[in-house]
Design an enzyme around this catalytic site. Sequence first.
Site, PDB file in Angstrom:
ATOM      1  N   LYS A 154     -40.938  24.312   0.830  1.00 59.39           N
ATOM      2  CA  LYS A 154     -41.106  24.840   2.126  1.00 59.39           C
ATOM      3  C   LYS A 154     -42.407  25.666   1.785  1.00 59.39           C
ATOM      4  O   LYS A 154     -42.774  26.417   0.867  1.00 59.39           O
ATOM      5  CB  LYS A 154     -39.957  26.020   2.231  1.00 59.39           C
ATOM      6  N   ARG A 289     -40.718  37.748  16.551  1.00 62.08           N
ATOM      7  CA  ARG A 289     -41.022  37.420  18.196  1.00 62.08           C
ATOM      8  C   ARG A 289     -39.798  36.941  19.069  1.00 62.08           C
ATOM      9  O   ARG A 289     -38.921  36.839  18.459  1.00 62.08           O
ATOM     10  CB  ARG A 289     -42.194  36.248  18.041  1.00 62.08           C
TER      11      ARG A 289
END
Length: 492
Positions: A154, A289
């Site tokens: 990742k 966010r």
Amino acid sequence: MIRHVLICCRGEIALRFIRTCRLMDISTTVIYSADDDNAEFVHAADQAVRVDAWIPETLITTVINVALSCKVDAVAPGYGPLAENADFADACVKANLIFIGPNSSVIRQTGDKIAARVAAERAKIPIIPGMQIDADANAAMILANNLGYPLLIKAAHGGGGRGIRVVDQPEDFITSYEEVRQESLRAFGNNRVYLEKFLGEDVRHIEVQILADRYGKILHLGTRECSVQRRRQKIVEEAPAPGLTEMQYEQLHNAALAVAHQVEYDSAGTVEFLLDKEGHFYFIEMNARIQVEHPVTEVITGIDIVEHMIYSASNQPLTLTQQDIHFSGHAIEFRICAEDAHGDFLPNGGEVLDYRVPEGPGIRIDSGIHLGAKMSPLFDSLCLKLIVSGATREQTLKRSRQALDELVIAGFSTNLAVHRWLIGNQSFNQGNYDLSIGKTIENTHSLPQRKALAIHAITALALYLNLIPDVQTHPDTHRPISPWIQRNSSWK
């Protein structure tokens, strides 16, 4: 208090901010490119500034210059390309502009997935076994062999399903390792990666929405189920996550709050977990966010998340307590995207030739398109979000079937076939599904062909041959009115 906001995102999330700002008596300015000349959010804002060239290297400078020239108080990136950019948050502060989102220190800590894992460990939250890799491919492979297969490679700064590979056997490691590093460098400007034990596809992806202010107060707004994914990108979300025990809900809520406190979070955000078949959960990341799927949480709590983001950015304390937050009913969000579900899900674009949305109890549409709008394949493929709610999950599913059947978008391919297939899937209907459902979705042969595709082709041909009378325009918006609506057509 903020009085004027520059919105530097586009589509439905820009409209989402505009609507809340209007209710709060806050003026709005949007920044847009030529591709969005006729976009809904451009017309909805109090002011719109067109920028002809969007150059990634100068994007921050461009937005700051527009903000200063328009004399705004604050900048709202939504979930656009600047939303989790700590350098942009710093640039706003340096220019005496308020950044509507968490502070740059939080963004750096949560945006780096390795640092976020460390924060979760410090908060005593379980993480998936893994390790950071700063080595060449051969040295990394030795560490991978010690961790064991299957595993994930990742990107430390990945997101949106990019920068991630599953490696099932040692023979595939080096190729996958280099691919992730190169993809990460292109997409995120950083080639740091880490390894993580792959738990398999029979796990669930569950997240917890949080709200925080700048005085240390952090609340949770419950769970969301995000296990319906296609190539590790979410396409359907629901709240609350179905079928959990009261203890599991409490554990997830408390874990999310612990991570948020550890990083000293101060806005709206999301903490994400994997839940295995044995009921064990593991922290995977935190998004600093607002999320695409935030509407389902708003529906079941009655809380305007954008409003609280603006209050937090204005240094206003949260007036809510955890006891004030009540959960009612169930909600499911379907992401309708401009992509060919029967053609390897490739994004596509075109003009919206016909557009009809469902109506009725429990229906919310967060849309970035309108009749006559043009979808560009250069941007995100999301057209609209269909949010359906009801008193129970069963009622929500029933309303969803009808809503998906009534929704019409003509002019280009969409993934409506996926959602219509999903709503008839037994595992999904029973709330007994996990990430493995994505494999079925990716097998496009299982998706039904819709006669609507033929209808869209007929519509396009009729327009081309001028068999439809001149398209009228709305007297207020000057936008096209569907010729089918003019003729009171009822067929789809």
